[in-house]
Design a protein around this motif. Structure first.
Motif, PDB file in Angstrom:
ATOM      1  N   ASP A 142      -3.920  -3.643 -13.215  1.00 19.36           N
ATOM      2  CA  ASP A 142      -3.875  -2.394 -13.970  1.00 19.36           C
ATOM      3  C   ASP A 142      -3.443  -1.201 -13.129  1.00 19.36           C
ATOM      4  O   ASP A 142      -3.611  -0.055 -13.540  1.00 19.36           O
ATOM      5  CB  ASP A 142      -5.229  -2.112 -14.624  1.00 19.36           C
ATOM      6  N   SER A 143      -2.864  -1.461 -11.950  1.00 20.01           N
ATOM      7  CA  SER A 143      -2.367  -0.355 -11.124  1.00 20.01           C
ATOM      8  C   SER A 143      -1.085   0.212 -11.731  1.00 20.01           C
ATOM      9  O   SER A 143      -0.390  -0.476 -12.476  1.00 20.01           O
ATOM     10  CB  SER A 143      -2.073  -0.845  -9.704  1.00 20.01           C
ATOM     11  N   PRO A 144      -0.750   1.442 -11.407  1.00 22.82           N
ATOM     12  CA  PRO A 144       0.506   2.013 -11.920  1.00 22.82           C
ATOM     13  C   PRO A 144       1.706   1.250 -11.365  1.00 22.82           C
ATOM     14  O   PRO A 144       1.609   0.642 -10.291  1.00 22.82           O
ATOM     15  CB  PRO A 144       0.484   3.454 -11.386  1.00 22.82           C
ATOM     16  N   PRO A 145       2.834   1.279 -12.055  1.00 25.04           N
ATOM     17  CA  PRO A 145       4.031   0.603 -11.543  1.00 25.04           C
ATOM     18  C   PRO A 145       4.390   1.099 -10.144  1.00 25.04           C
ATOM     19  O   PRO A 145       4.301   2.291  -9.856  1.00 25.04           O
ATOM     20  CB  PRO A 145       5.106   0.992 -12.561  1.00 25.04           C
ATOM     21  N   SER A 146       4.794   0.142  -9.291  1.00 25.03           N
ATOM     22  CA  SER A 146       5.131   0.475  -7.910  1.00 25.03           C
ATOM     23  C   SER A 146       6.488  -0.113  -7.553  1.00 25.03           C
ATOM     24  O   SER A 146       6.801  -1.249  -7.943  1.00 25.03           O
ATOM     25  CB  SER A 146       4.066  -0.105  -6.968  1.00 25.03           C
ATOM     26  N   ALA A 147       7.274   0.645  -6.824  1.00 27.78           N
ATOM     27  CA  ALA A 147       8.571   0.135  -6.366  1.00 27.78           C
ATOM     28  C   ALA A 147       8.411  -0.811  -5.182  1.00 27.78           C
ATOM     29  O   ALA A 147       9.373  -1.459  -4.764  1.00 27.78           O
ATOM     30  CB  ALA A 147       9.479   1.302  -5.979  1.00 27.78           C
ATOM     31  N   ASP A 148       7.208  -0.925  -4.665  1.00 27.75           N
ATOM     32  CA  ASP A 148       6.938  -1.769  -3.501  1.00 27.75           C
ATOM     33  C   ASP A 148       6.638  -3.198  -3.953  1.00 27.75           C
ATOM     34  O   ASP A 148       5.570  -3.465  -4.523  1.00 27.75           O
ATOM     35  CB  ASP A 148       5.752  -1.190  -2.727  1.00 27.75           C
ATOM     36  N   LEU A 149       7.580  -4.098  -3.687  1.00 31.55           N
ATOM     37  CA  LEU A 149       7.383  -5.500  -4.066  1.00 31.55           C
ATOM     38  C   LEU A 149       6.881  -6.335  -2.892  1.00 31.55           C
ATOM     39  O   LEU A 149       6.710  -7.551  -3.018  1.00 31.55           O
ATOM     40  CB  LEU A 149       8.690  -6.100  -4.616  1.00 31.55           C
ATOM     41  N   SER A 150       6.634  -5.683  -1.758  1.00 31.34           N
ATOM     42  CA  SER A 150       6.263  -6.430  -0.558  1.00 31.34           C
ATOM     43  C   SER A 150       4.911  -7.148  -0.650  1.00 31.34           C
ATOM     44  O   SER A 150       4.718  -8.150   0.046  1.00 31.34           O
ATOM     45  CB  SER A 150       6.285  -5.501   0.661  1.00 31.34           C
ATOM     46  N   PRO A 151       3.958  -6.699  -1.500  1.00 31.15           N
ATOM     47  CA  PRO A 151       2.705  -7.470  -1.590  1.00 31.15           C
ATOM     48  C   PRO A 151       2.869  -8.844  -2.238  1.00 31.15           C
ATOM     49  O   PRO A 151       1.959  -9.673  -2.160  1.00 31.15           O
ATOM     50  CB  PRO A 151       1.795  -6.570  -2.439  1.00 31.15           C
ATOM     51  N   LEU A 152       3.980  -9.093  -2.908  1.00 26.42           N
ATOM     52  CA  LEU A 152       4.175 -10.393  -3.558  1.00 26.42           C
ATOM     53  C   LEU A 152       4.275 -11.489  -2.502  1.00 26.42           C
ATOM     54  O   LEU A 152       4.869 -11.287  -1.438  1.00 26.42           O
ATOM     55  CB  LEU A 152       5.441 -10.372  -4.424  1.00 26.42           C
ATOM     56  N   ARG A 153       3.708 -12.652  -2.796  1.00 30.00           N
ATOM     57  CA  ARG A 153       3.631 -13.742  -1.832  1.00 30.00           C
ATOM     58  C   ARG A 153       4.202 -15.040  -2.400  1.00 30.00           C
ATOM     59  O   ARG A 153       4.087 -15.300  -3.601  1.00 30.00           O
ATOM     60  CB  ARG A 153       2.177 -13.982  -1.419  1.00 30.00           C
ATOM     61  N   VAL A 154       4.751 -15.855  -1.513  1.00 28.91           N
ATOM     62  CA  VAL A 154       5.215 -17.192  -1.891  1.00 28.91           C
ATOM     63  C   VAL A 154       4.020 -17.985  -2.427  1.00 28.91           C
ATOM     64  O   VAL A 154       2.922 -17.928  -1.860  1.00 28.91           O
ATOM     65  CB  VAL A 154       5.857 -17.902  -0.680  1.00 28.91           C
ATOM     66  N   GLY A 155       4.239 -18.706  -3.509  1.00 32.55           N
ATOM     67  CA  GLY A 155       3.185 -19.503  -4.123  1.00 32.55           C
ATOM     68  C   GLY A 155       2.456 -18.790  -5.242  1.00 32.55           C
ATOM     69  O   GLY A 155       1.762 -19.422  -6.034  1.00 32.55           O
ATOM     70  N   GLN A 156       2.636 -17.492  -5.311  1.00 27.11           N
ATOM     71  CA  GLN A 156       1.957 -16.695  -6.328  1.00 27.11           C
ATOM     72  C   GLN A 156       2.598 -16.904  -7.698  1.00 27.11           C
ATOM     73  O   GLN A 156       3.809 -17.106  -7.802  1.00 27.11           O
ATOM     74  CB  GLN A 156       2.059 -15.225  -5.915  1.00 27.11           C
ATOM     75  N   HIS A 157       1.777 -16.846  -8.743  1.00 24.97           N
ATOM     76  CA  HIS A 157       2.286 -16.945 -10.106  1.00 24.97           C
ATOM     77  C   HIS A 157       2.525 -15.539 -10.650  1.00 24.97           C
ATOM     78  O   HIS A 157       1.652 -14.687 -10.545  1.00 24.97           O
ATOM     79  CB  HIS A 157       1.295 -17.684 -11.003  1.00 24.97           C
ATOM     80  N   VAL A 158       3.680 -15.298 -11.200  1.00 26.50           N
ATOM     81  CA  VAL A 158       4.030 -13.967 -11.708  1.00 26.50           C
ATOM     82  C   VAL A 158       4.766 -14.084 -13.045  1.00 26.50           C
ATOM     83  O   VAL A 158       5.234 -15.161 -13.417  1.00 26.50           O
ATOM     84  CB  VAL A 158       4.939 -13.189 -10.712  1.00 26.50           C
TER      85      VAL A 158
END
Lengths: 147, 198
Positions: free
Chosen positions: B160-176
């Motif tokens: 529920d965080s506001p939209p962010s241009a930072d995609l760096s927290p995304l990780r391999v193996g994660q479901h999105v």
């Protein structure tokens, strides 16, 4: 009056709040082109239909909303639910045409519009149905589901 | 009170693309069209006020679309129509070959007067198989979809965080879940929004 057991499916006690998204099925273009007609064999992006996480034992074994602390009743192909967008209040009545969403993969996720929020993915609508209550470009919205 | 739907209908019956003034319809944002009364349709049935398919040709203000079920649609775009292609766009961004979903009002002659047209929009779920530079390699049901981060356009929503241009927290193996615009006839998608549970 009989009291409900703690394990009673929450949707039997009244409307349940959760997240709603959309998915494509049936004849389609792009990455959707190979998805098929869903678990019920009738799913079509242009029809007022939805996916429900508990259509069968096999379906439940995949979606596992209980792992997110949500128990939902068994409802099979053709059963109708009303989904109401908590942003704006528009609603649509659709019938089950597929198994989904995979609730357990997004456990605890919360979507909001303003101060109105709901947690966990409980229903996916076809594009025709979702676009009746929200823009497809919103992708995910809080909603209320009732039978 | 005249509804947006009635305005669209009258626009098409008026016969022109510029009959309806945008200000008469209020906001042109896609959300503006929702929450208004739509005619009842049997649950489970095909919605006649919705269309999907790929643009075969464009004639004046009309998109000629071949549905994936091989049904042809004529989709009329008027001043009040909102168009999306990775974001709000003008009508000249619609191209033959684009896939689309459209919602509007079906006219007696079969033309769909469009309230909203979403060009190439996809909403797919999968596991992140790899991240290379500005690209997410998504495993979508066993098929790889190459998802491009577009500077200034792509955002991620972490629960529920506001939209962010930072995609760096995304990780391999994660479901999105990735909402984006398909690049026609490829397995590639430009990212509008990545939805992540955490």
């Amino acid at each position: 009056m009989a009291r409900s057991r703690p394990t009673d499916p929450v949707d039997l006690l009244g409307p349940v709040q959760g997240e709603v998204s959309w998915f494509c099925c049936g004849a389609a273009w792009g990455p959707c082109g190979t998805v098929g007609k869903g678990a019920c064999g009738t799913c079509n992006s242009g029809s007022l239909q939805h996916a429900w996480p508990n259509t069968s034992d096999a379906c439940w074994a995949i979606t596992r909303p209980d792992s997110c602390g949500v128990s939902l009743s068994r409802r099979t192909c053709g059963f109708s639910h009303r989904t109401t967008a908590l942003c704006g209040g528009a609603s649509v009545v659709t019938t089950i045409a597929d198994c989904g969403p995979q609730t357990d993969l997004f456990c605890g996720e919360r979507s909001c519009c303003g101060a109105t929020c709901a947690s966990n993915r409980l229903i996916d609508l076809t594009p025709a149905a979702y676009s009746r209550i929200a823009s497809l470009s919103s992708g995910l919205r809080p909603c209320e589901i009732s039978a | 009170m005249t509804t947006r739907r009635q305005m669209l209908k009258s626009a098409v019956l008026g016969g022109g693309a510029t009959v309806v003034a945008a200000t008469a319809l209020g906001s042109l944002g896609p959300e503006a069209a929702f929450g208004q009364a739509a005619p009842d349709i049997e649950p489970g049935a095909v919605d006649p006020n919705f269309a999907e398919g790929r643009i075969r040709s464009i004639k004046d203000n009309t998109l000629l679309v071949l549905g994936s079920n091989m049904v042809f649609h004529s989709i009329r775009v008027v001043d009040g129509t909102s168009l999306w292609k990775l974001g709000p766009v003008s009508f000249d961004q619609a191209k033959p070959g684009d896939g689309l979903y459209a919602r509007g009002v079906r006219m007696p002659d079969g033309v769909l007067a469009a309230e909203s047209v979403w060009l190439n929009i996809v909403n797919i779920k999968g596991h992140i198989r790899n991240i290379t530079g500005d690209k997410l390699h998504l495993d979508h049901g066993g098929k790889e979809i190459l998802c491009h981060r577009i500077p200034g356009k792509s955002v991620a929503i972490y629960s529920d965080s506001p939209p962010s241009a930072d995609l760096s927290p995304l990780r391999v193996g994660q479901h999105v879940q990735i909402l984006g615009a398909w690049r026609p006839d490829t397995n590639e998608v430009d990212i509008a929004t990545v939805f992540s549970a955490h």
